[in-house]
Design a protein around this motif. Sequence first.
Motif, mmCIF file in Angstrom:
data_model
loop_
_atom_site.group_PDB
_atom_site.id
_atom_site.type_symbol
_atom_site.label_atom_id
_atom_site.label_comp_id
_atom_site.label_asym_id
_atom_site.label_seq_id
_atom_site.Cartn_x
_atom_site.Cartn_y
_atom_site.Cartn_z
ATOM 1 N N TYR A 106 0.843 -1.198 0.000
ATOM 2 C CA TYR A 106 0.000 0.000 0.000
ATOM 3 C C TYR A 106 0.879 1.249 0.000
ATOM 4 O O TYR A 106 1.923 1.294 0.663
ATOM 5 C CB TYR A 106 -0.923 -0.002 1.213
ATOM 6 N N TYR B 252 -3.498 4.455 -2.585
ATOM 7 C CA TYR B 252 -4.691 4.991 -1.927
ATOM 8 C C TYR B 252 -5.242 6.148 -2.761
ATOM 9 O O TYR B 252 -4.489 7.008 -3.240
ATOM 10 C CB TYR B 252 -4.359 5.490 -0.522
ATOM 11 N N TYR C 254 -8.618 9.013 -3.086
ATOM 12 C CA TYR C 254 -9.625 9.709 -2.283
ATOM 13 C C TYR C 254 -10.630 10.406 -3.206
ATOM 14 O O TYR C 254 -10.274 11.333 -3.939
ATOM 15 C CB TYR C 254 -8.942 10.725 -1.358
ATOM 16 N N CYS D 137 -6.854 1.580 -4.521
ATOM 17 C CA CYS D 137 -7.691 1.323 -3.350
ATOM 18 C C CYS D 137 -8.415 2.610 -2.996
ATOM 19 O O CYS D 137 -7.780 3.598 -2.601
ATOM 20 C CB CYS D 137 -6.854 0.845 -2.169
ATOM 21 N N ALA E 66 -9.935 4.757 -0.629
ATOM 22 C CA ALA E 66 -9.962 4.915 0.827
ATOM 23 C C ALA E 66 -11.197 5.731 1.193
ATOM 24 O O ALA E 66 -11.121 6.931 1.470
ATOM 25 C CB ALA E 66 -8.687 5.603 1.301
ATOM 26 N N TYR F 216 -11.847 0.263 0.435
ATOM 27 C CA TYR F 216 -11.329 0.098 1.786
ATOM 28 C C TYR F 216 -12.413 -0.368 2.754
ATOM 29 O O TYR F 216 -12.208 -1.338 3.508
ATOM 30 C CB TYR F 216 -10.705 1.407 2.268
#
Length: 360
Positions: free
Chosen positions: A5, A78, A80, A109, A111, A167
């Motif tokens: 990650y 990550y 957003y 991913c 998050a 997530y």
Amino acid sequence: MIFAYYLPQFHYISENDAWWGEGFTEWTNVKKAKSLFRGHRQPLIPGELGYYYLDTTVTMRRQAKLAKEHGIDGFVFYHYWFGNGKTLLEKPILNFLNDSTIDIQFCICWANESWRGTWHGTSKNQMLQEQMYLGEEDYKKHFEFLLPFFLDSRCIKISEMPVYQIYVPESIPDLEAYIQTFNQLAVSSGLKGIYWMGVKHSDEFIPSNYGIQGVVNNNLKRINQYHQKTLDGFFQRYILSNPLIRKLMKWPKRIPYQIVRHCLEDFRTEYPFDFYPLAIPNWDNSPRVGTEGTIYTGCSPKEFEKHLEACIQQSKRNNSPEKQFVFIKSWNEWAEGNILEPEAEFGFGYLEVIKELTSE
């Protein structure tokens, strides 16, 4: 295959300047960290890569080279997305997307959590950026943002489908609609579909009911159950981890790394979904939250080697060859003391462990 990650919180954004002061990045908390008890390793000091910034691809290219040289196949970036087109910290992954010379695999991913005051140690209830779920039209916009990543040749695929992690999938109130929208748009864009992975969820959540094929090991929520039933185990769980005692003594929560290992290596024989082991090399988020933090004690490359080897063996035992992934949390979460990158005391130790185990 080994994937780590990757946190993009190492460049300036106007929102962080407004919340925490001009020039805030992950390094702000890392540099001001203090030792809270005898033997506590803080502050952490970066090694080979230094106090880098991710406003260009120079550092990311070095990170990718370093990772691949030590047996790491890719990064889990990550991402957003807060709804209505609102993103944060997107610059590094967009730079990566636009620079095909960075030769490393990846997946995204999402998050999907609201941002609160924990990065700087303020009230956890202070809402900074709320995570919103705005329905089908917004989900289409989200897909359009991610489509170039799904189409990128470096994006990892399972059964010819790009891997996409959420997530906390059960936080999405209309999860079925979200997944259905993405699946339909993926097919209409020439993809075979999406290979969905969940990361965190409750015991009541059934991933397969929503079309989620894979789950990253989610067992850490049960970690208190893995303290040994001995005097030492009692002391660790009910004294060192007791919230009232910790508050009175101004102690952070301390969990021996052996307990973390027992928890994450408590594998089942069978799972009702594709199961992916999670390996954690270290953890210390006291740079962010001080004495309210949690610290894994006894972490070292030597101990991580045993842990990662167990995770690799489980992946081989449990999954078909194209699904033999182990995820490591994390490559560079410096303010959570959760890193593989070189640092002052252990140097390349954690990376050398991965290199040795993946070259066998």
